[in-house]
Each structure stands twice: as structure tokens, then as C-alpha cells.
Design an enzyme around this catalytic site. Structure first.
Site, PDB file in Angstrom:
ATOM      1  N   HIS A  31     -22.868  80.807  37.413  1.00  0.00           N
ATOM      2  CA  HIS A  31     -23.748  81.992  37.761  1.00  0.00           C
ATOM      3  C   HIS A  31     -23.954  82.845  36.728  1.00  0.00           C
ATOM      4  O   HIS A  31     -24.923  83.429  36.113  1.00  0.00           O
ATOM      5  CB  HIS A  31     -23.053  82.367  39.044  1.00  0.00           C
ATOM      6  CG  HIS A  31     -23.889  83.456  39.714  1.00  0.00           C
ATOM      7  ND1 HIS A  31     -24.361  84.721  39.393  1.00  0.00           N
ATOM      8  CD2 HIS A  31     -24.716  83.129  40.571  1.00  0.00           C
ATOM      9  CE1 HIS A  31     -25.246  85.272  40.139  1.00  0.00           C
ATOM     10  NE2 HIS A  31     -25.464  84.348  41.052  1.00  0.00           N
ATOM     11  N   HIS A  47     -28.387  78.267  44.361  1.00  0.00           N
ATOM     12  CA  HIS A  47     -28.689  78.206  43.049  1.00  0.00           C
ATOM     13  C   HIS A  47     -28.799  76.634  42.685  1.00  0.00           C
ATOM     14  O   HIS A  47     -29.818  76.052  41.699  1.00  0.00           O
ATOM     15  CB  HIS A  47     -27.773  78.817  42.191  1.00  0.00           C
ATOM     16  CG  HIS A  47     -27.923  80.139  42.094  1.00  0.00           C
ATOM     17  ND1 HIS A  47     -28.903  81.160  41.559  1.00  0.00           N
ATOM     18  CD2 HIS A  47     -26.978  81.469  42.612  1.00  0.00           C
ATOM     19  CE1 HIS A  47     -28.923  82.269  41.993  1.00  0.00           C
ATOM     20  NE2 HIS A  47     -27.683  82.477  42.377  1.00  0.00           N
TER      21      HIS A  47
HETATM   22 CO    CO Z   1     -27.083  84.533  42.641  1.00  0.00          CO
END
Ligand code: CO
Length: 299
Positions: free
Chosen positions: A185, A248
Site C-alpha cells: 500500500h 487494491h
Molecule cells: Co488504499
């Protein structure tokens, strides 16, 4: 004797510089409901960013199973640091507490010793939010002992153990020609980028075809991609370096849109093979976090 300790240099630094602008609930949190003679009651609070994807639940379920197996008899509770995720879950009738709410309930329920475990990868903004929310409860009145276990990557030893687990858990079909692309991330907060840069470098040192990029920090996608192209690999296993395979992993990493990593690598002539499992689904990875929890339980 009341003992409050927080694990990790990062947390120590943070406490030194926290402005305590959130003292309004701090005053409340500090109120004692447990008399000094009340019996000891130990509890565990697991804290993750959170996810609203049903797929992500697998990771949380596996973690809870492993935590309960390692520490039988100690009640386990959860909190999510992401307000956005909690709001989304609430609209579906699912309530997950914030760190503040969870600690307040534990105090009211008579817990005297609480070990919090961060299920963040790096001590970035979400981890520091957790520390900020826990801070008012460290006043010594709320609990006799409050500790916080470190996120996944806090030391070189953590990094080494993480890479050992990763390499052991790579898809068995992968040949030495095939690349592995990890999506972390990342964010621009604190030392986050530095940890990912170090992780990327150490991965390449261990296996010259394992590459790491991040969504919101550095190394970014293009930095990772240029290294990947230099390797000449034609196939890449795409894996989230995240606790869960959520938004994601499903969209930014492997989605059908033109801008997913998979689609962009396809234009470079690299076939991406998504491996959509969060770190929490691998027992060995989950146990790295749980080792940190073990240290927090027995400071
Ligand atoms: Co994010």
C-alpha cells in the site's frame, strides 16, 4: 502497580511528540471503573485497517483462529482504523469498533490488562492513528497494563522472517524465470517509504526476480516496472503485500481496467497471474504478527 508500555521505537517517539489534541475523550478514558482490588482480566484487541470486501474476511477469520489457538482463554476483540470502512460496514448493518470505542468497551467490561496488536504492514499513518487513539487509555487509570504489538515490518529481523515466509509461500508453479510482483500500500507518512525501499532492496538481494511497488508511496508502480522490464521476465505472479486481498488487490492490481497493474504490464508484454490472497490467509505470515502480540502480552 500500574504499568503502561508501548512497543516499538516508533511508538515511543510518537508519544513523546503527541500533541494530545484529543484530550476531550482522554479525560473520559482515564476514569477508573475497576477498583484496585478487582481481579486481573486479560484481553486482546486486534487492530487492522479493515475491509468491506467479503473476500477479505478470510484473512480476519484465519488470524482470529490462530490467535485463539495460541492464547486459549484470552478474549479476542477487533477494531478497524479506517473510518471510511467502518461507515461502509455500518450501512450494511455490520458494526466494527474504532480503537477508542473498543478500548472504552473493554474498560467498562472490566479488563485490566489489554494487549493491542497492529495488523498494519508498516508503521505508517494508520498505525500512528492507532497509537494516538490508544494514548488516552495509557493514563494508568483505564487499565493496569496497556501494550501495543508492532506492525509486521519493524526490524531487520522482521524483514528477514517475512521474506523467508514469502519465498516459502510462493506459487509452486513459479519457475526461476518468472517474476513476482508485490503490491504494497504505502503512504508518504513517517518512515513508510523507507521501509518499502529497504524491503524492495532486500527482496531483490534474496531473489533477483521479486519486485515491490506501492499504490500510494515509494517505490511507485513505474519505479518497480522499470526494474521488472530490465529482468526480461515474461510472466509475473501478482500478489498483494497487504493483510487482505480487498479493493487494491481486486481492482488496482488485477482488475480489468486499463490502469490496473495487470493491464499495464500486459502492454509491456508481461503476462500477469494474480494470486489473490491476503497475508493473513497464510498461517506463517499471520504468525509473524502473532509473535509480536506474544511480546506485547508478556512485556
Ligand atoms: Co488504499
Amino acid at each position: 502497580m500500574r504499568k503502561v508500555s508501548f512497543y516499538g521505537l516508533g511508538s515511543v517517539f510518537l508519544f513523546a511528540f503527541t500533541s494530545f489534541s484529543n484530550l476531550s475523550f482522554g479525560a473520559n478514558a482515564g476514569q477508573s471503573v475497576n477498583s484496585p482490588t478487582s481481579p486481573d482480566k486479560q484481553g486482546i484487541l486486534l487492530v487492522a485497517f479493515g475491509s468491506s470486501h467479503p473476500e477479505a474476511q478470510k484473512s480476519f477469520v484465519n488470524i482470529e483462529r490462530l490467535v485463539k489457538a495460541r492464547f486459549p482463554g484470552i478474549p479476542v476483540r477487533w477494531a478497524f482504523t479506517s473510518a471510511m470502512i467502518r461507515k461502509k460496514l455500518k450501512s450494511r448493518g455490520e458494526n466494527v469498533n474504532s480503537v477508542t470505542e473498543a478500548l472504552d468497551k473493554m474498560r467498562k467490561d472490566g479488563f485490566t490488562q489489554v494487549a493491542i496488536q497492529s495488523f498494519h504492514i508498516v508503521a505508517g499513518s494508520e498505525y500512528h492513528e492507532l497509537i494516538n487513539e490508544a494514548a488516552p487509555f495509557r493514563s494508568g487509570q483505564a487499565f493496569r497494563q496497556l501494550t501495543v504489538g508492532q506492525p509486521l515490518l519493524e526490524s531487520y529481523q522482521d524483514l528477514t522472517r517475512f521474506i523467508d515466509c514469502l519465498i516459502a509461500d510462493l506459487p509452486s508453479k513459479r519457475s526461476s524465470e518468472d517474476a513476482v510482483v508485490l503490491m504494497g500500500h504505502g503512504n508518504r507518512h513517517g518512515n513508510c517509504d523507507l521501509v518499502y525501499v529497504a524491503t524492495a532492496a532486500e527482496l531483490l538481494r534474496r531473489d533477483p526476480r521479486i519486485f515491490l511497488g506501492t499504490v500510494e508511496g515509494f517505490p511507485d508502480f513505474n519505479t518497480m516496472r522499470s526494474e521488472l522490464l530490465k529482468s526480461g521476465a515474461k510472466k509475473a505472479y501478482l500478489m498483494p503485500l497487504m493483510l487482505v486481498a480487498g479493493e487494491h488487490a481486486l481492482n488496482d492490481l488485477s482488475g480489468a481496467d486499463d490502469d490496473s497493474w495487470k493491464s499495464q504490464l500486459k502492454k509491456d508484454g508481461i503476462e500477469g497471474i494474480p494470486v489473490l490472497k491476503g497475508l493473513g490467509e497464510y498461517d506463517n505470515m499471520a504468525n509473524l504478527f502473532i509473535d509480536h502480540l506474544q511480546s506485547a502480552l508478556k512485556p
